[in-house]
Design an enzyme around this catalytic site. Structure first.
Site, mmCIF file in Angstrom:
data_model
loop_
_atom_site.group_PDB
_atom_site.id
_atom_site.type_symbol
_atom_site.label_atom_id
_atom_site.label_comp_id
_atom_site.label_asym_id
_atom_site.label_seq_id
_atom_site.Cartn_x
_atom_site.Cartn_y
_atom_site.Cartn_z
ATOM 1 N N LYS A 14 0.820 -1.197 0.000
ATOM 2 C CA LYS A 14 0.000 0.000 0.000
ATOM 3 C C LYS A 14 0.860 1.255 0.000
ATOM 4 O O LYS A 14 2.034 1.232 0.384
ATOM 5 C CB LYS A 14 -0.907 0.016 1.246
ATOM 6 C CG LYS A 14 -0.178 0.303 2.559
ATOM 7 C CD LYS A 14 -0.359 1.717 3.041
ATOM 8 C CE LYS A 14 0.534 2.263 4.142
ATOM 9 N NZ LYS A 14 1.737 1.660 4.554
ATOM 10 N N SER A 52 8.130 -12.049 -1.860
ATOM 11 C CA SER A 52 7.529 -10.714 -1.922
ATOM 12 C C SER A 52 8.238 -9.797 -2.897
ATOM 13 O O SER A 52 9.449 -9.900 -3.095
ATOM 14 C CB SER A 52 7.525 -10.074 -0.531
ATOM 15 O OG SER A 52 6.909 -8.804 -0.587
ATOM 16 N N GLY A 57 10.048 -2.678 5.644
ATOM 17 C CA GLY A 57 10.302 -1.516 6.493
ATOM 18 C C GLY A 57 10.437 -0.203 5.757
ATOM 19 O O GLY A 57 11.007 0.748 6.272
ATOM 20 N N LEU A 59 5.748 0.571 2.727
ATOM 21 C CA LEU A 59 4.861 0.131 1.656
ATOM 22 C C LEU A 59 3.918 -0.994 2.103
ATOM 23 O O LEU A 59 3.310 -1.650 1.277
ATOM 24 C CB LEU A 59 5.678 -0.336 0.435
ATOM 25 C CG LEU A 59 6.559 0.746 -0.209
ATOM 26 C CD1 LEU A 59 7.213 0.210 -1.478
ATOM 27 C CD2 LEU A 59 5.758 2.006 -0.520
ATOM 28 N N SER A 102 4.586 -3.898 3.782
ATOM 29 C CA SER A 102 5.030 -5.275 3.555
ATOM 30 C C SER A 102 4.559 -6.217 4.653
ATOM 31 O O SER A 102 4.167 -7.359 4.374
ATOM 32 C CB SER A 102 6.558 -5.327 3.434
ATOM 33 O OG SER A 102 7.164 -4.887 4.639
ATOM 34 N N ASP A 144 -3.358 -0.524 6.855
ATOM 35 C CA ASP A 144 -2.521 -1.292 5.934
ATOM 36 C C ASP A 144 -3.163 -2.621 5.557
ATOM 37 O O ASP A 144 -3.233 -2.981 4.382
ATOM 38 C CB ASP A 144 -1.149 -1.564 6.584
ATOM 39 C CG ASP A 144 -0.277 -0.327 6.666
ATOM 40 O OD1 ASP A 144 0.954 -0.480 6.749
ATOM 41 O OD2 ASP A 144 -0.814 0.791 6.651
#
Lengths: 396, 384
Positions: free
Chosen positions: B10, B134, B139, B142, B144, B201
């Site tokens: 995101k 991924s 960190g 975004l 994760s 998130d």
């Protein structure tokens, strides 16, 4: 009979651009001066000149030292063009009419004015208007020199008009100053008159100036202005700024228009941005009028002002008036943990960096070296000092 | 029995930091995914394996050992998302310590605890292998960790009794009624990572598209505006808590100015919501919208600079994209992290390549991504 007048330049501490939309802005003088020395020809001198046939007529001479231009008009010629205006009216500041500007332009064109400097012509018109209005047709030599860069937003034209007006008024009959006084002294009762005449000069150079530049230059210290109303602020806070000239020219009208356009596209956002800038101007006024009781207090104030400058810069970026050159200066001063902010119209022009008292000269030298390596021009200046001053025993 | 779940990362389009002070923020998914494939093993096998591919770490627990530590929790309760208690976290930590966990990666311990909690809560003690890969940097702001939790929860629920999915379906498909459940479990996983996450998130990762959030209230926004962003990772780590605290401190020192700055940011978020929900009838309309959004991003960046959360690395990226007349804005906490650059449809691929090359020469990491796409999806026939 000789007098020298010096008038300071100015910076906008906070509120530029927002002021166009009715918000408050704060300006102060900087201790970089334009000096004008005026030497009236004495009767004895004139006699010697005629006797030796050095010149066959009286002249008014204007020497613009930094620009390397000299002008010389015969009094007879000036009288031909302007005597219909009557005797000097030094106590009544009067605008120069468009027709008179045309006559002055003719007088200037008769001189050799290099094409590259044609932008300075209005400065010469302003000189002729102020001279003949205040002193009439007395022969004299006027020498102008300046520490201020032109067209960079530091009020060079206003400082010029103020210094010219002050020098002329100091030697005019109605103004009675003690010519035996030594050193530099500020005008008191005459300051308003100087400011009004300087404003008339500014109108010739800028069309519709706000009057802030010449007021700051005449009275010094700090001025708050909002919606056409100027308030003089008494500050004794000793602040130093590094002023970096990007040397990038800009179209002030276009920058102002772009801000208006952005405001019409995003009214809600822009309204709040302008409110934030106004709040910053108000805080500046409050802080600089406070009396720092000790160094700790001064340090704390400097920190707050630095933060205000940083916030103001972010907001000016938001309204779209920053520039790559300004951002380069910002990035550089940020490495030294110093706060900076563009001053004036933006899009180039000058950037202010607050130099808190604890910063060493060595650090400043290093910063200046780095900025100059980019091709920028640096000055350090104290702000809020005295306005226009004159001296009868200073040789320029 | 195998399933693969993928969940998007995101970005915050507008409003970060201001949201902490009660203003509106807008977040969207980006089409960069974390994938989790889960293969249930035959009953005679007795280990649970977790492979974190991008990090190069493998874990393997004997089911017997896990039962020793966690069986007091009872049967799996996959339909009732439950928080992992501090005591249980300690037990999980013991299970993880028994593995060899390199000191340098100790920050990823939370990811392993979250796996064990979600796994045992949803599937119990069935033997399985989970493989995680991924496209998202860790960190960098975004999302994760949320994408990981969402993908994990989705894969686990897909194979549990709670979800009634048609395992013969081909290709990728989204959850419908089960999406809420996925999101709630993912939120429990996020709490293990972050203590007190907002939940934004994982919501964006689960549902996709765009979400507006203000004072704890999330509103899903339906946007079909196809926007592309260049996302540049400064790779500069930051202390989010410290950044948030500094903004608060600045607000207390300059309440009036900061109040107006926050109002301006809120107005930007509101304009974003309005514009992306509008329907561009043609390319000209889309171009005009992109121009407005670019301006909003530029203004938001100036305001974020004002509140003190920019950084030299962010400014370097800004200066670079400015040369290409592209608008950029930091996303998330600032002080490093990622920067978004809007890529309007009229900008050619060649120009974007040139810009990326210049940014990478500074050592930054670049991704291009479409925003506002689908949320978490699962597939029964996708091999990872």
């Amino acid at each position: 009979m000789e007098v020298t007048a010096r008038a300071p330049g100015k910076i906008i501490l906070a509120g530029e651009h927002a002021v166009v939309h009715g918000c408050a802005a704060v300006a102060s003088s900087i201790d970089l001066y334009t000096s004008v020395s005026l030497r009236l020809r004495s009767a004895l001198f004139n006699f010697i000149v005629f006797a030796l046939s050095i010149e066959d007529e009286d002249t008014i001479k204007l020497l613009l030292n930094d620009i390397g231009l000299d002008f010389s008009w015969s009094i007879r010629r000036i009288k031909e063009v302007l005597s219909h205006l009557g005797s000097p009216f030094s106590l009544t500041p009067t605008p120069c009419s468009p027709e008179t500007v045309t006559s002055l332009a003719a007088l200037v064109e008769e001189q050799r004015f290099p094409e590259s400097k044609i932008g300075l012509a209005s400065g010469v018109y302003a000189f002729l208007w102020l001279y003949t209005s205040i002193l009439g047709f007395k022969p004299a030599t006027v020498v102008v020199s300046s520490e201020l860069p032109l067209g960079a937003g530091l009020g060079s034209s206003a400082a010029y008009c103020v210094a010219v007006s002050a020098a002329l008024l100091a030697l005019s009959a109605p103004v009675e100053l003690d010519k035996s006084q030594k050193g530099w002294f500020t005008l008191k009762a005459e300051a308003e008159l100087v400011n009004k005449w300087a404003f008339e000069g500014e109108k010739i150079i800028h069309g519709r100036p706000s009057g802030v530049d010449n007021s700051v230059s005449t009275f010094g210290n700090v001025i708050k202005f909002k919606s056409g109303v100027m308030t003089r602020i008494d500050s004794n806070m000793p602040l130093r700024m590094l002023i970096t000239n990007t040397k990038v020219g800009r179209d002030t009208k276009a920058l102002v228009a772009n801000v208006s356009a952005r405001k019409s596209r995003h009214p809600g956002v822009m309204c709040s941005v302008l409110n934030a800038i106004e709040a910053i101007s108000d805080e500046w006024c409050t802080i600089i009028q406070s009396n720092a009781v000790d160094d700790l207090c001064l340090s704390a104030n400097e920190e707050k002002l630095g933060e205000l400058m940083e916030m103001n810069q972010g907001l000016l970026f938001s309204i779209g008036v920053s520039h790559a050159s300004i951002e380069t200066i910002l990035q550089t001063t940020m490495k030294y943990k110093l706060a900076s902010k563009l001053t004036g119209a933006g899009g180039g022009g000058c950037v202010l960096t607050l130099l808190p008292t604890h910063v060493s000269g060595a650090v400043i030298d290093k910063l200046v070296e780095e900025l100059e390596s980019f091709g920028f021009q640096c000055f350090t200046a104290g702000i809020g000092g005295k306005g226009a001053q004159i001296s009868f025993d200073h040789s320029s």
